[in-house]
Design an enzyme around this catalytic site. Structure first.
Site, PDB file in Angstrom:
ATOM      1  N   LYS A 101      12.411 -16.051  -8.846  1.00 28.21           N
ATOM      2  CA  LYS A 101      12.238 -14.965 -10.027  1.00 28.21           C
ATOM      3  C   LYS A 101      11.269 -15.723 -11.053  1.00 28.21           C
ATOM      4  O   LYS A 101      10.415 -14.808 -11.229  1.00 28.21           O
ATOM      5  CB  LYS A 101      13.653 -14.926 -10.442  1.00 28.21           C
ATOM      6  CG  LYS A 101      14.245 -13.493 -10.677  1.00 28.21           C
ATOM      7  CD  LYS A 101      14.306 -12.480  -9.762  1.00 28.21           C
ATOM      8  CE  LYS A 101      13.527 -12.509  -8.339  1.00 28.21           C
ATOM      9  NZ  LYS A 101      14.425 -12.133  -7.178  1.00 28.21           N
ATOM     10  N   CYS A 137       0.736  -1.081   0.039  1.00 26.20           N
ATOM     11  CA  CYS A 137      -0.146   0.066   0.127  1.00 26.20           C
ATOM     12  C   CYS A 137       0.816   1.433  -0.050  1.00 26.20           C
ATOM     13  O   CYS A 137       1.567   1.337   0.717  1.00 26.20           O
ATOM     14  CB  CYS A 137      -0.850   0.129   1.014  1.00 26.20           C
ATOM     15  SG  CYS A 137      -2.123  -1.204   1.271  1.00 26.20           S
ATOM     16  N   ASN A 152      -1.975   2.293   5.823  1.00 27.89           N
ATOM     17  CA  ASN A 152      -1.179   1.580   5.274  1.00 27.89           C
ATOM     18  C   ASN A 152      -0.616   0.673   6.480  1.00 27.89           C
ATOM     19  O   ASN A 152      -0.426   1.293   7.595  1.00 27.89           O
ATOM     20  CB  ASN A 152       0.196   2.040   4.725  1.00 27.89           C
ATOM     21  CG  ASN A 152       1.296   0.837   4.205  1.00 27.89           C
ATOM     22  OD1 ASN A 152       1.004  -0.382   4.437  1.00 27.89           O
ATOM     23  ND2 ASN A 152       2.515   1.493   4.436  1.00 27.89           N
ATOM     24  N   GLY A 153      -0.963  -0.579   6.507  1.00 26.63           N
ATOM     25  CA  GLY A 153      -0.635  -1.395   7.724  1.00 26.63           C
ATOM     26  C   GLY A 153      -1.812  -2.462   7.971  1.00 26.63           C
ATOM     27  O   GLY A 153      -2.741  -2.610   6.880  1.00 26.63           O
ATOM     28  N   GLU A 196       7.677 -15.914  -9.915  1.00 22.55           N
ATOM     29  CA  GLU A 196       7.021 -14.650  -9.295  1.00 22.55           C
ATOM     30  C   GLU A 196       6.577 -13.861 -10.543  1.00 22.55           C
ATOM     31  O   GLU A 196       5.617 -13.246 -10.238  1.00 22.55           O
ATOM     32  CB  GLU A 196       8.430 -14.044  -8.620  1.00 22.55           C
ATOM     33  CG  GLU A 196       7.909 -12.463  -7.971  1.00 22.55           C
ATOM     34  CD  GLU A 196       9.028 -11.855  -7.257  1.00 22.55           C
ATOM     35  OE1 GLU A 196      10.125 -12.171  -7.509  1.00 22.55           O
ATOM     36  OE2 GLU A 196       8.931 -11.203  -6.433  1.00 22.55           O
ATOM     37  N   TRP A 251      -2.804  -2.918  -1.437  1.00 24.94           N
ATOM     38  CA  TRP A 251      -2.278  -4.298  -1.851  1.00 24.94           C
ATOM     39  C   TRP A 251      -3.248  -4.885  -0.749  1.00 24.94           C
ATOM     40  O   TRP A 251      -3.085  -4.678   0.514  1.00 24.94           O
ATOM     41  CB  TRP A 251      -0.954  -4.597  -1.474  1.00 24.94           C
ATOM     42  CG  TRP A 251      -0.554  -5.943  -1.660  1.00 24.94           C
ATOM     43  CD1 TRP A 251      -0.208  -6.519  -2.672  1.00 24.94           C
ATOM     44  CD2 TRP A 251      -0.528  -6.947  -0.480  1.00 24.94           C
ATOM     45  NE1 TRP A 251       0.174  -7.916  -2.562  1.00 24.94           N
ATOM     46  CE2 TRP A 251      -0.124  -8.245  -1.208  1.00 24.94           C
ATOM     47  CE3 TRP A 251      -0.546  -7.028   0.840  1.00 24.94           C
ATOM     48  CZ2 TRP A 251       0.162  -9.261  -0.563  1.00 24.94           C
ATOM     49  CZ3 TRP A 251      -0.651  -8.201   1.493  1.00 24.94           C
ATOM     50  CH2 TRP A 251      -0.241  -9.292   0.880  1.00 24.94           C
ATOM     51  N   ARG A 287       4.133  -0.601  -4.650  1.00 23.48           N
ATOM     52  CA  ARG A 287       3.733  -0.804  -3.185  1.00 23.48           C
ATOM     53  C   ARG A 287       2.494  -1.942  -3.427  1.00 23.48           C
ATOM     54  O   ARG A 287       2.143  -2.238  -2.278  1.00 23.48           O
ATOM     55  CB  ARG A 287       3.752   0.158  -2.237  1.00 23.48           C
ATOM     56  CG  ARG A 287       4.995   0.927  -2.284  1.00 23.48           C
ATOM     57  CD  ARG A 287       4.899   2.108  -1.503  1.00 23.48           C
ATOM     58  NE  ARG A 287       4.683   1.929  -0.127  1.00 23.48           N
ATOM     59  CZ  ARG A 287       5.866   1.502   0.837  1.00 23.48           C
ATOM     60  NH1 ARG A 287       6.936   1.868   0.539  1.00 23.48           N
ATOM     61  NH2 ARG A 287       5.831   1.271   1.891  1.00 23.48           N
ATOM     62  N   HIS A 303      15.388 -38.882  -4.530  1.00 22.06           N
ATOM     63  CA  HIS A 303      14.547 -39.060  -3.264  1.00 22.06           C
ATOM     64  C   HIS A 303      13.078 -38.860  -3.541  1.00 22.06           C
ATOM     65  O   HIS A 303      12.570 -38.580  -2.208  1.00 22.06           O
ATOM     66  CB  HIS A 303      15.363 -38.465  -2.132  1.00 22.06           C
ATOM     67  CG  HIS A 303      16.629 -38.995  -1.888  1.00 22.06           C
ATOM     68  ND1 HIS A 303      16.966 -40.379  -1.505  1.00 22.06           N
ATOM     69  CD2 HIS A 303      17.778 -38.365  -2.156  1.00 22.06           C
ATOM     70  CE1 HIS A 303      18.207 -40.206  -1.767  1.00 22.06           C
ATOM     71  NE2 HIS A 303      18.945 -39.236  -2.036  1.00 22.06           N
ATOM     72  N   GLU A 349      17.104 -18.918  -5.948  1.00 20.63           N
ATOM     73  CA  GLU A 349      16.764 -17.479  -6.291  1.00 20.63           C
ATOM     74  C   GLU A 349      15.980 -17.509  -7.948  1.00 20.63           C
ATOM     75  O   GLU A 349      15.215 -16.866  -8.104  1.00 20.63           O
ATOM     76  CB  GLU A 349      17.867 -16.726  -6.255  1.00 20.63           C
ATOM     77  CG  GLU A 349      17.970 -15.255  -6.510  1.00 20.63           C
ATOM     78  CD  GLU A 349      16.730 -14.450  -6.118  1.00 20.63           C
ATOM     79  OE1 GLU A 349      16.142 -14.934  -4.983  1.00 20.63           O
ATOM     80  OE2 GLU A 349      16.516 -13.184  -6.391  1.00 20.63           O
ATOM     81  N   LYS A 386       6.080  -4.700  -3.705  1.00 19.88           N
ATOM     82  CA  LYS A 386       7.382  -4.492  -3.453  1.00 19.88           C
ATOM     83  C   LYS A 386       7.794  -4.733  -2.160  1.00 19.88           C
ATOM     84  O   LYS A 386       8.524  -5.290  -1.705  1.00 19.88           O
ATOM     85  CB  LYS A 386       7.866  -3.290  -4.006  1.00 19.88           C
ATOM     86  CG  LYS A 386       9.327  -3.138  -4.118  1.00 19.88           C
ATOM     87  CD  LYS A 386       9.964  -3.916  -5.034  1.00 19.88           C
ATOM     88  CE  LYS A 386      11.573  -3.775  -4.997  1.00 19.88           C
ATOM     89  NZ  LYS A 386      12.147  -4.763  -5.532  1.00 19.88           N
TER      90      LYS A 386
HETATM   91  O1  M6R Z   1      12.553  -5.690   1.070  1.00 23.45           O
HETATM   92  P1  M6R Z   1      13.028  -6.931   1.437  1.00 23.45           P
HETATM   93  O2  M6R Z   1      14.320  -7.215   0.733  1.00 23.45           O
HETATM   94  O3  M6R Z   1      12.991  -7.317   2.562  1.00 23.45           O
HETATM   95  O4  M6R Z   1      12.102  -7.774   0.581  1.00 23.45           O
HETATM   96  C1  M6R Z   1      11.998  -9.213   0.764  1.00 23.45           C
HETATM   97  C2  M6R Z   1      11.259 -10.025  -0.132  1.00 23.45           C
HETATM   98  O5  M6R Z   1       9.726  -9.636  -0.019  1.00 23.45           O
HETATM   99  C3  M6R Z   1      11.443  -9.573  -1.294  1.00 23.45           C
HETATM  100  O6  M6R Z   1      12.897 -10.240  -1.817  1.00 23.45           O
HETATM  101  C4  M6R Z   1      10.784 -10.765  -2.313  1.00 23.45           C
HETATM  102  O7  M6R Z   1      10.847 -12.017  -2.177  1.00 23.45           O
HETATM  103  C5  M6R Z   1      11.040 -10.115  -4.029  1.00 23.45           C
HETATM  104  N1  M6R Z   1       9.812  -9.813  -4.491  1.00 23.45           N
HETATM  105  C6  M6R Z   1      11.749 -11.390  -4.824  1.00 23.45           C
HETATM  106  O8  M6R Z   1      11.951 -10.836  -5.963  1.00 23.45           O
END
Ligand code: M6R
Length: 598
Positions: free
Chosen positions: A477, A2, A100-101, A480, A74, A27, A496, A473, A593
């Site tokens: 990516k 948000c 926000n929260g 996501e 969000w 956000r 396994h 990672e 984000k």
């Molecule tokens: O801002 P942060 O590094 O604390 O965020 C952590 C995760 O939310 C962030 O890395 C998320 O997994 C990304 N969208 C991955 O690409």
């Protein structure tokens, strides 16, 4: 999670708020809304969807407004819809709020208000705030706002308009970020600094439990007891170029291309002769027995990469997801430090985990990309990454910057423990080689592989040792932003159980950068090929085998640093696949984000 914006001043509130929302859209982008004073009334427009949908809905309305608040959402409580979009008006339209929260006691508050006959228009937790303010018996608006601290539990950054107080905005903050911006044309409120670039010359980050009251002339700050506070502003040092998309179609593409620079700037920062290393507690580090690295998502994966690097330096590192660290039984260990990693510095789980570690008197180092973030203020020691603003939801350049900072930290600790004169210059030279190789890298075969993946339902990324961290990672990516089901696993674990899922429709991407493990990895490749999967190998080694369908050849550098390189084509692969699927890689489905709620 948000975005909040507020503006009061000479400019058009509608334009300032819509522009601000566009910058805050990363956000959250489920719905957006705006509320401004217009002829003494609170005029509200809100819409499901992205900020452009709101812009369209505003059309010619709110032309003469000079004070208002806006929000991009969000969804947490209540699905994305017009009615659940912020701002919320109180029942008699005398109060407007954006939040926000999460209001954790909203059900109790809502129940009490409903018993008093208050009718709610949404399914959100946030609407109770507007209704509480309307019902408040306090004699002044300032006191009504102050009263929220005692009524609300959870996390909140809230901006508020009261009918009758035209051109004035109130705000409060607890556990959610909020920033005041100052310009010659008025005052702003914003969830982050990015939305204030090019609009304000100075800003001030609100502290915990503060109240802010702005009008077009001035800004007043109070603590939770209504004691006035002195205000010191920080000059705005970001430029429009830092946050603009430039010649790229998507921020994610721009940010992948900035990976080499992010490494370079971060390693410069890691010189042991300059801050922040001189501030680290040498006495503790030299006798250190245990490092716990804590983060979420990509930040956690950066920790996993560093875990392997540390092991080669005889350091024991435990990586824990922040959401787990918060609730697992705490066991004290002698000579331990915690390292928290967060790009945004606002991730709620990571912040709460940090508070827990601090409450047990564990020295806490924070690695973060946002100098103005909440986590910075809470940390005992800060190591900044210098990736620059990262706007795309998928983290790319920040990941490389995080592992760079971690490598430097581990080298530093290793030298202290072994009483060696710390020469980060060696690491620096090696990382400069990485930078050079990445700058000249041409992403061979990535377009072709993206074409294949776009029609694939299931993808596996596998690796041994540090390559497993990279596979985690890379898999995150891809899933996501392309919505393709993807999993990562240790190469040796495949047989396994998961091998049962491998057939002709599967693509397995194997990462192999460690010489001593290469032959073992080839054995697994034969086993996978025998089950009919398409095999893609990411490696710097020369290899020819009928079992491999495609090789993503990567440049060679110091073996310990290969993780900086092997992730690079896979970041681009995720990006290209999402684009080929017609998806917006910068704003993936259901995500945001900065995850500022639990
Ligand atoms: O801002 P942060 O590094 O604390 O965020 C952590 C995760 O939310 C962030 O890395 C998320 O997994 C990304 N969208 C991955 O690409």
């Amino acid at each position: 999670m948000c975005g909040i914006i507020g503006y009061v001043g000479n400019r058009s509130a509608k334009l300032e708020i819509l522009e601000g929302l566009k910058m805050l859209e990363y956000r959250g982008y489920d719905s957006a809304g705006i509320c401004c004073f217009e002829k003494g009334e609170l005029k509200l427009i809100k819409k499901k969807g992205k900020v452009d949908a709101l812009k369209y809905a505003c059309n010619e309305q709110l032309k003469d407004a000079h004070c208002g608040i806006g929000h991009t959402r969000w969804a947490t409580h209540g699905n994305p819809s017009d009615k659940n979009a912020h701002p919320f008006l109180s029942e008699n339209n005398s109060v407007a709020i954006v939040h926000n929260g999460i209001i954790e006691n909203f059900e109790m508050l809502k129940g009490n208000l409903q018993k008093q006959g208050v009718r709610f228009r949404s399914e959100t937790d946030s609407e109770v705030i507007a209704q509480l303010l309307q019902k408040s018996k306090c004699e002044s608006e300032l006191k009504k706002v102050q009263e929220l601290f005692s009524k609300l539990s959870g996390s909140f950054a809230i901006a508020i308009l009261f009918k009758g107080l035209e051109n004035q905005i109130f705000a409060i903050k607890k556990n959610s970020p909020l920033i005041v911006g100052k310009s010659k044309d008025g005052f702003y409120l914003s969830s982050d600094v990015n939305a204030l670039v090019d609009k304000t010359t100075e800003y001030r980050i609100m502290e915990e439990n503060e109240i802010v009251w702005i009008d077009n002339q001035d800004c007043y700050v109070f603590d939770a007891n209504l004691q006035a506070k002195e205000i010191t502003y920080t000059p705005m040092n970001l430029t429009k170029e830092d946050i603009s998309i430039g010649a790229f179609e998507h921020y994610m593409h721009k940010e992948i291309m900035q990976v080499p620079t992010a490494i370079k700037l971060t390693i410069n920062e890691c010189e042991p002769m300059v801050n922040p290393y001189t501030k680290l507690p040498k006495e503790i580090l030299k006798d250190l027995k245990h490092i716990t690295i804590i983060g979420c998502g990509t930040a956690f994966n950066a920790g996993m990469t560093a875990q392997h690097y540390a092991r080669e330096r005889d350091l024991i590192v435990d990586c824990v997801y922040a959401s787990e660290y918060r609730y697992r039984k705490f066991l004290s260990q002698d000579n331990e430090i915690c390292v928290f990693i967060s790009q945004s510095g606002e991730t709620a789980d990571t912040i709460e985990a940090l508070k827990i570690a601090k409450s047990h008197n564990i020295p806490c180092i924070v690695i973060t990309n946002v100098a103005t973030s909440t986590i910075n203020k809470l940390a005992d020691y800060v190591i900044p990454t210098k990736a620059g603003p990262e706007i795309a939801v998928a983290s790319t350049k920040a990941y490389n910057a995080q592992i760079t900072a971690l490598f430097a930290l581990i080298d530093y600790i290793y030298c202290l423990k072994n009483k060696i004169n710390c020469r980060t210059c060696i690491l620096k030279d090696k990382l400069y080689d990485v930078v050079k190789k990445l700058e000249n890298y041409s992403f061979n075969n990535i377009d072709e592989l993206a074409e294949i993946l776009k029609d694939t339902e299931r993808v596996f990324f596998i690796g041994r040792g540090v390559d497993y961290a990279t596979s985690q990672e890379a898999s995150l990516k891809l899933k996501e932003i392309s919505n393709i089901h993807s999993e990562s696993l240790y190469t040796g674990e495949l047989k396994h159980g998961t091998l049962a899922l491998i057939d002709h429709s599967t693509v397995v991407i194997v990462i192999s950068t460690q010489k001593n493990l290469f032959d073992k990895t080839m054995n697994s490749i034969y086993e996978i090929k025998a089950r009919g999967a398409k095999v893609v190998l990411v490696t710097q080694f020369e290899v020819e085998s009928d079992a491999i369908d495609m090789i993503i050849k990567i440049p060679c550098t110091d073996q310990m640093l290969m993780a900086e390189i092997s992730i690079y084509p896979l970041q681009m692969l995720a990006y290209k696949t999402a684009v080929l699927k017609g998806l917006d890689p910068d704003k993936p489905r259901n995500l945001a984000k900065s995850v500022t709620v639990e």
